[in-house]
Design a protein around this motif. Sequence first.
Motif, mmCIF file in Angstrom:
data_model
loop_
_atom_site.group_PDB
_atom_site.id
_atom_site.type_symbol
_atom_site.label_atom_id
_atom_site.label_comp_id
_atom_site.label_asym_id
_atom_site.label_seq_id
_atom_site.Cartn_x
_atom_site.Cartn_y
_atom_site.Cartn_z
ATOM 1 N N ILE A 1 -1.652 11.850 -2.236
ATOM 2 C CA ILE A 1 -2.018 10.446 -2.416
ATOM 3 C C ILE A 1 -1.058 9.542 -1.666
ATOM 4 O O ILE A 1 -1.468 8.584 -0.987
ATOM 5 C CB ILE A 1 -2.030 10.086 -3.920
ATOM 6 C CG1 ILE A 1 -3.206 10.767 -4.616
ATOM 7 C CG2 ILE A 1 -2.097 8.569 -4.126
ATOM 8 C CD1 ILE A 1 -3.216 10.624 -6.123
ATOM 9 N N ALA B 1 -5.830 2.676 -7.733
ATOM 10 C CA ALA B 1 -4.612 3.267 -8.306
ATOM 11 C C ALA B 1 -4.504 2.947 -9.795
ATOM 12 O O ALA B 1 -4.156 3.815 -10.616
ATOM 13 C CB ALA B 1 -3.381 2.751 -7.561
ATOM 14 N N VAL C 1 -6.916 -0.892 -2.973
ATOM 15 C CA VAL C 1 -6.026 0.248 -3.215
ATOM 16 C C VAL C 1 -5.415 0.153 -4.608
ATOM 17 O O VAL C 1 -5.386 1.139 -5.360
ATOM 18 C CB VAL C 1 -4.912 0.308 -2.144
ATOM 19 C CG1 VAL C 1 -3.825 1.302 -2.551
ATOM 20 C CG2 VAL C 1 -5.500 0.705 -0.797
ATOM 21 N N TYR C 2 -4.963 -1.032 -4.985
ATOM 22 C CA TYR C 2 -4.354 -1.188 -6.296
ATOM 23 C C TYR C 2 -5.383 -1.074 -7.411
ATOM 24 O O TYR C 2 -5.066 -0.597 -8.516
ATOM 25 C CB TYR C 2 -3.588 -2.511 -6.382
ATOM 26 C CG TYR C 2 -2.176 -2.366 -5.873
ATOM 27 C CD1 TYR C 2 -1.132 -2.083 -6.739
ATOM 28 C CD2 TYR C 2 -1.901 -2.456 -4.512
ATOM 29 C CE1 TYR C 2 0.153 -1.907 -6.274
ATOM 30 C CE2 TYR C 2 -0.616 -2.282 -4.030
ATOM 31 C CZ TYR C 2 0.416 -1.997 -4.920
ATOM 32 O OH TYR C 2 1.688 -1.803 -4.448
ATOM 33 N N MET D 1 -5.964 8.501 8.111
ATOM 34 C CA MET D 1 -5.595 8.681 6.707
ATOM 35 C C MET D 1 -5.556 10.164 6.347
ATOM 36 O O MET D 1 -4.688 10.603 5.574
ATOM 37 C CB MET D 1 -6.595 7.950 5.811
ATOM 38 C CG MET D 1 -6.564 6.436 5.954
ATOM 39 S SD MET D 1 -7.964 5.615 5.122
ATOM 40 C CE MET D 1 -7.684 6.122 3.416
ATOM 41 N N ILE E 1 0.844 -1.200 0.000
ATOM 42 C CA ILE E 1 0.000 0.000 0.000
ATOM 43 C C ILE E 1 0.876 1.246 0.000
ATOM 44 O O ILE E 1 0.608 2.232 -0.704
ATOM 45 C CB ILE E 1 -0.945 -0.008 1.216
ATOM 46 C CG1 ILE E 1 -1.988 -1.122 1.056
ATOM 47 C CG2 ILE E 1 -1.638 1.343 1.383
ATOM 48 C CD1 ILE E 1 -2.842 -1.355 2.282
ATOM 49 N N ALA F 1 2.244 1.689 -3.431
ATOM 50 C CA ALA F 1 1.242 2.170 -4.390
ATOM 51 C C ALA F 1 1.204 3.693 -4.403
ATOM 52 O O ALA F 1 1.176 4.315 -5.471
ATOM 53 C CB ALA F 1 -0.132 1.605 -4.039
ATOM 54 N N GLY F 2 1.197 4.293 -3.222
ATOM 55 C CA GLY F 2 1.212 5.750 -3.149
ATOM 56 C C GLY F 2 2.506 6.341 -3.685
ATOM 57 O O GLY F 2 2.497 7.362 -4.385
ATOM 58 N N CYS G 1 -2.123 6.995 1.408
ATOM 59 C CA CYS G 1 -1.766 5.567 1.399
ATOM 60 C C CYS G 1 -0.923 5.213 2.619
ATOM 61 O O CYS G 1 -1.128 4.161 3.245
ATOM 62 C CB CYS G 1 -1.008 5.218 0.123
ATOM 63 S SG CYS G 1 -2.026 5.172 -1.366
ATOM 64 N N ALA H 1 -1.806 2.609 5.584
ATOM 65 C CA ALA H 1 -0.828 1.605 6.004
ATOM 66 C C ALA H 1 -0.540 1.714 7.498
ATOM 67 O O ALA H 1 -0.382 0.705 8.192
ATOM 68 C CB ALA H 1 0.465 1.764 5.206
#
Length: 337
Positions: free
Chosen positions: A232, A192, A188-189, A115, A68, A71-72, A236, A240
Amino acid sequence: MMIKNEAELQSKVEVAEKSSFDFAKWWDRVGILIVLIALIVLMSVVAPNFNRIGNLLNIARSISVNAILAAGLTFVILTGGIDLSVGSIIAVSGVVSVILAMAGTPSVLAVVLGMAAGGACGLVNGLLTSVLMLAPFIVTLGTMTFLRGLAYTITAGEPIVSSDLSFKVLGNGYVAGFPVPVIVMAAVYGVAWFLLERTTYGRHVYAVGGNAQAARLAGVRVGRVVTSVYVIAGICAGLAGAIFAARVISAQPTAGTGYELDAIAAVVLGGTSLGGGRGRIIGTLIGSVILGVLTTGLILLDVPFFTQLLIKGLVIILAVSIDSLKTKKFSFFSKTT
């Protein structure tokens, strides 16, 4: 005669291009998958109990936080930036989520606010980078240290433990036999991938990373795009952090230490160029899985922790080396050489 020479030169160039080996394309499409498959096969042979279903689910759960985070970071690195503060954001966001949950805040709201805290940290990074035009490496190095100190200050340097943490299912629960963190990671993916591959915003991210000046002349608001990718990354990292806190059922001021390096390694291993403008989010996921499989395999083999650090360091160097090699083309059996 000049025209004939130019035609011959053009013909030689075309032959060289056809006979060249595009390492970047090969690595992104095939190479990274070969590495993952080879590593899984190796660990299945040498590491005891590696290929058991329970262990594979544990691997999936263990990579969720780093995946995660990565990803960000993919958004940031695609624009040619870097964010060293995401590990510290994990700590701050985890602390915020746990404290709010212990104060009676509904679990979902506590996680969302954690978040949001991560997003706020990312916003600071983005504004300092895009508005004041400061180097992202220096900016995020500074916020990394500041935020780590903030986490220690809020917790007085001690973990805040809550055995009945309201959102602990986020780190330890299961849905239909799958760990909740893995489901969150997949979501999340999915988001994204959609943003980068199917939206105008995604095209703008790639454009800024490819050539910021050209993107600006084409009408892209470069400053807004740069700021947004750091936000972003912060969100993420905040998610996490909440997952990490839920897993250990506490707020740890040391949470996320060194995670930024693993996340960067996963992004680069997955095919995203540190120079920006090239890469895919699916590659980042594969890179995260590679690091997770490697770490779990080393643990099962009882490799000492300090040796694991040596190996991880080599993996990071390898990732950067691969990124450098991807900018070059190798020609084999070329008639022009």
